[in-house]
Enzyme design. Structure first.
Site, PDB file in Angstrom:
ATOM      1  N   ASP A   1       5.249   0.028  11.867  1.00  0.00           N
ATOM      2  CA  ASP A   1       4.060  -0.708  11.423  1.00  0.00           C
ATOM      3  C   ASP A   1       4.162  -2.219  11.691  1.00  0.00           C
ATOM      4  OD1 ASP A   1       2.685   1.609  10.020  1.00  0.00           O
ATOM      5  OD2 ASP A   1       4.609   1.588   9.012  1.00  0.00           O
TER       6      ASP A   1
ATOM      7  N   LYS B   1       0.836  -1.215   0.000  1.00  0.00           N
ATOM      8  CA  LYS B   1       0.000   0.000   0.000  1.00  0.00           C
ATOM      9  C   LYS B   1       0.867   1.260   0.000  1.00  0.00           C
ATOM     10  CE  LYS B   1      -1.690   1.725   4.076  1.00  0.00           C
ATOM     11  NZ  LYS B   1      -1.384   3.137   4.276  1.00  0.00           N
ATOM     12  N   ASN B   2       1.899   1.248   0.838  1.00  0.00           N
ATOM     13  CA  ASN B   2       2.671   2.479   1.013  1.00  0.00           C
ATOM     14  C   ASN B   2       3.677   2.720  -0.110  1.00  0.00           C
ATOM     15  OD1 ASN B   2       1.179   2.987   3.236  1.00  0.00           O
ATOM     16  ND2 ASN B   2       2.731   2.385   4.729  1.00  0.00           N
TER      17      ASN B   2
ATOM     18  N   ARG C   1      -2.791  10.601   3.520  1.00  0.00           N
ATOM     19  CA  ARG C   1      -1.621  11.462   3.334  1.00  0.00           C
ATOM     20  C   ARG C   1      -1.343  11.746   1.857  1.00  0.00           C
ATOM     21  NH1 ARG C   1      -0.703  13.025   8.074  1.00  0.00           N
ATOM     22  NH2 ARG C   1       1.478  13.502   7.639  1.00  0.00           N
TER      23      ARG C   1
HETATM   24  C1  EPZ Z   1       4.383   6.743   6.338  1.00  0.00           C
HETATM   25  O1  EPZ Z   1       3.703   7.795   6.987  1.00  0.00           O
HETATM   26  C2  EPZ Z   1       3.400   5.580   6.273  1.00  0.00           C
HETATM   27  N1  EPZ Z   1       2.209   6.030   5.576  1.00  0.00           N
HETATM   28  C3  EPZ Z   1       3.056   5.102   7.662  1.00  0.00           C
HETATM   29  O2  EPZ Z   1       2.219   3.969   7.555  1.00  0.00           O
HETATM   30  C4  EPZ Z   1       4.332   4.702   8.380  1.00  0.00           C
HETATM   31  O3  EPZ Z   1       4.020   4.340   9.701  1.00  0.00           O
HETATM   32  C5  EPZ Z   1       5.300   5.880   8.380  1.00  0.00           C
HETATM   33  O4  EPZ Z   1       5.556   6.335   7.034  1.00  0.00           O
HETATM   34  C6  EPZ Z   1       6.632   5.559   9.023  1.00  0.00           C
HETATM   35  O5  EPZ Z   1       7.230   4.510   8.356  1.00  0.00           O
HETATM   36  C7  EPZ Z   1       2.193   6.037   4.254  1.00  0.00           C
HETATM   37  O6  EPZ Z   1       3.156   5.695   3.593  1.00  0.00           O
HETATM   38  C8  EPZ Z   1       0.922   6.475   3.607  1.00  0.00           C
HETATM   39  P1  EPZ Z   1       6.608  10.054   8.353  1.00  0.00           P
HETATM   40  P2  EPZ Z   1       4.296   9.260   6.933  1.00  0.00           P
HETATM   41  O7  EPZ Z   1       6.491  11.340   7.627  1.00  0.00           O
HETATM   42  O8  EPZ Z   1       4.997   9.447   5.651  1.00  0.00           O
HETATM   43  C9  EPZ Z   1       6.965  13.330  11.851  1.00  0.00           C
HETATM   44  C10 EPZ Z   1       0.209   2.763   7.717  1.00  0.00           C
HETATM   45  O9  EPZ Z   1      -0.487   2.220   8.618  1.00  0.00           O
HETATM   46  N2  EPZ Z   1       6.797  14.369  10.817  1.00  0.00           N
HETATM   47  O10 EPZ Z   1       7.814   9.220   8.105  1.00  0.00           O
HETATM   48  O11 EPZ Z   1       3.215  10.194   7.272  1.00  0.00           O
HETATM   49  C11 EPZ Z   1       5.688  12.524  12.080  1.00  0.00           C
HETATM   50  O12 EPZ Z   1       4.800  13.196  12.921  1.00  0.00           O
HETATM   51  C12 EPZ Z   1       0.840   4.104   7.963  1.00  0.00           C
HETATM   52  O13 EPZ Z   1       0.363   2.240   6.611  1.00  0.00           O
HETATM   53  C13 EPZ Z   1       6.828  15.697  11.185  1.00  0.00           C
HETATM   54  O14 EPZ Z   1       7.020  16.050  12.362  1.00  0.00           O
HETATM   55  O15 EPZ Z   1       5.325   9.173   8.126  1.00  0.00           O
HETATM   56  C14 EPZ Z   1       6.219  11.232  12.645  1.00  0.00           C
HETATM   57  O16 EPZ Z   1       6.465  11.406  14.015  1.00  0.00           O
HETATM   58  C15 EPZ Z   1       0.625   4.628   9.346  1.00  0.00           C
HETATM   59  N3  EPZ Z   1       6.649  16.645  10.208  1.00  0.00           N
HETATM   60  C16 EPZ Z   1       7.559  11.070  11.922  1.00  0.00           C
HETATM   61  O17 EPZ Z   1       7.909  12.374  11.408  1.00  0.00           O
HETATM   62  C17 EPZ Z   1       6.451  16.308   8.896  1.00  0.00           C
HETATM   63  O18 EPZ Z   1       6.293  17.214   8.059  1.00  0.00           O
HETATM   64  C18 EPZ Z   1       7.562  10.068  10.790  1.00  0.00           C
HETATM   65  O19 EPZ Z   1       6.505  10.360   9.902  1.00  0.00           O
HETATM   66  C19 EPZ Z   1       6.430  14.954   8.543  1.00  0.00           C
HETATM   67  C20 EPZ Z   1       6.603  13.998   9.522  1.00  0.00           C
END
Ligand code: EPZ
Length: 449
Positions: free
Chosen positions: A319, A36-37, A107
């Protein structure tokens, strides 16, 4: 620009609940679905060209339908060529503003900003949602795009961006965010000049996106130390690409094999994408064997406790945390799981403790090797799990996608029959979970809501 968006709008209602009678060792084989991701981002990448693109290995999940709906709104022609192959073609972007119907849904709209800026010079995208796992701001995305020359206007519920042309920049991410890395990649491939993304995320799904973009004509180097170097090109071509297998789904079925003391072969599973998971599995007494078509998972010895810390790739995926936490209820001794990616990803543990009898204590302390970003910030981000605990059947309500498989796994382990609702969350990201589990002998049936 610290818009935060924590609550996911489901865009669907439950089609059914699950009734699961546990205590049965799961045995047999399942096919891994496409990730999915990865695929949802690859669908966005097709907006970068006016030529047709064909994706194979596309999972038939609700999330894919939602993204295809978004693309159709922008002018994309979508044709399914087979069960898992889809042709997407956007000869012209007919609409630059994605409707507010998609606000808070997932997202993906924010990742469309770069491609739409290249195609049309402006766009309005609704603010994203996510699971109920943390605040999930998009400040890194917006700051990076602004550095590349995007003019950004925050409106309630949406972001408006415009540019005459995006230009290369050196962006250093404060944290290796998956989404921000993808956003900047999708913006950089057709920007003027060279973009350097330092402290980038390099998850296998991102590498798979890079492989697809490279086939389209993009120039991307994965340098040492999580640095991506992108030399912009004026145009990109159509592409045919097979999406990488879903390492979250694979780990979920591996956990199910070990937790139920069964044996499951996951066809299409790749060892190189699971190294950290396999180490953890082996530490607690799980085993794996390479087969002709994938990997087979089983219990190698009585399970014992371990310590796990989630982290960015190649660390232990956040995850994988939920099925692993449930699995650890079946391991002797006290395990520690320190969640360092999201501040609020243990909410699901309460139902496991209160309704099913699991012994899980949550703490705000960092009990991993290092103090994480949630140190002294009052977030219950570490779990102490004591086993072996016989789980009791219960009625459970799924709060988010990954917790959903955790609950299914808990029900598969528990004595008696559990009922699980909120299945729309699970089915957003897992393809045919009921059929796949039934194929390995799970006593699982669906009931209309
Ligand atoms: C992706 O989310 C995945 N989603 C998530 O899977 C996955 O858990 C995550 O990456 C980590 O591997 C998709 O791919 C659609 P991040 P994403 O930006 O990209 C902080 C699932 O169940 N952050 O790597 O949104 C954030 O708050 C989902 O399939 C900021 O602070 O994750 C988090 O603490 C759930 N500011 C950390 O970084 C920003 O602008 C990592 O988030 C961006 C992120």
């Amino acid at each position: 620009m610290n818009k935060s968006t924590s609550q996911e709008r489901p865009m669907a209602v439950d089609r059914h609940t699950y009734r699961i009678t546990g205590g049965v060792p799961l045995r047999g084989a399942v096919d891994a679905s496409g990730a999915k991701n990865a695929v949802t981002k690859q669908l966005v990448a097709t907006l970068l060209t006016d030529e047709p693109c064909v994706l194979h290995g596309v999972p038939r999940i609700l999330e894919v339908d939602i993204v295809l709906g978004m693309l159709a709104e922008l002018g994309t022609e979508v044709t399914w060529l087979g069960e898992h192959s889809v042709r997407v073609h956007t000869p012209k972007v007919t609409n630059t503003a994605l409707s507010s119907m998609y606000s808070g849904v997932n997202r993906i709209p924010i990742l469309m900003m770069g491609p739409l800026l290249h195609r049309s010079g402006e766009t309005v995208v609704p603010l994203p949602g996510g699971c109920t796992i943390g605040k999930r701001p998009i400040d890194f995305h917006l700051a990076g795009l602004a550095q590349m020359g995007a003019d950004i206007v925050d409106n309630p519920g949406s972001v408006k961006v415009s540019t005459t042309r995006l230009s290369g920049a050196h962006v250093t991410l404060p944290f290796p965010s998956v989404g921000a890395t993808e956003n900047l990649l999708l913006a950089a491939v057709r920007a003027r000049g060279t973009t350097v993304i330092s402290n980038a995320a390099v998850e296998p799904e991102i590498v798979d996106l890079i492989l697809m973009l490279q086939k389209m004509g993009a120039l991307i180097t994965i340098d040492i130390d999580r640095t991506l170097i992108v030399t912009g090109v004026a145009e990109l071509d159509g592409v045919e690409h097979h999406t990488v297998a879903d390492r979250i789904e694979i780990a979920s079925f591996a956990a199910a094999a070990v937790a139920t003391d069964g044996r499951i072969e996951v066809r299409g599973a790749r060892q190189d994408h699971l190294i950290t998971f396999l180490n953890a599995l082996r530490h607690i007494g799980g085993g794996f064997k390479e087969t002709e078509h994938g990997l087979e998972f089983f219990r190698a010895r009585p399970l014992s406790a371990t310590d796990i810390e989630t982290g960015v790739h190649p660390g232990f995926m956040t995850d994988w945390q939920q099925p692993m936490t449930v699995l650890l209820t079946q391991a002797a001794g006290t395990s520690v799981v320190h969640e360092t990616i999201y501040e609020d990803r243990f909410g699901y543990a309460q139902q496991l403790s209160q309704s099913m009898g699991a012994t899980i204590e949550l703490t705000t302390q960092c009990l991993g090797a290092t103090a994480c970003r949630w140190h002294r910030r009052d977030f219950l981000h570490t779990a102490k799990i004591t086993g072996v605990t016989p789980l009791k059947a219960a009625d459970l309500v799924i709060p988010d996608l990954r917790a959903g498989f955790g609950y299914v796994l808990a029900a598969l382990v528990a004595e008696g029959t559990s009922t699980i609702s909120g299945t729309r969350y699970l089915e957003r990201g897992y393809e045919q979970p009921v059929a796949k589990l039934a194929a390995v002998g799970a006593q699982i049936i669906t009931e209309p809501v």
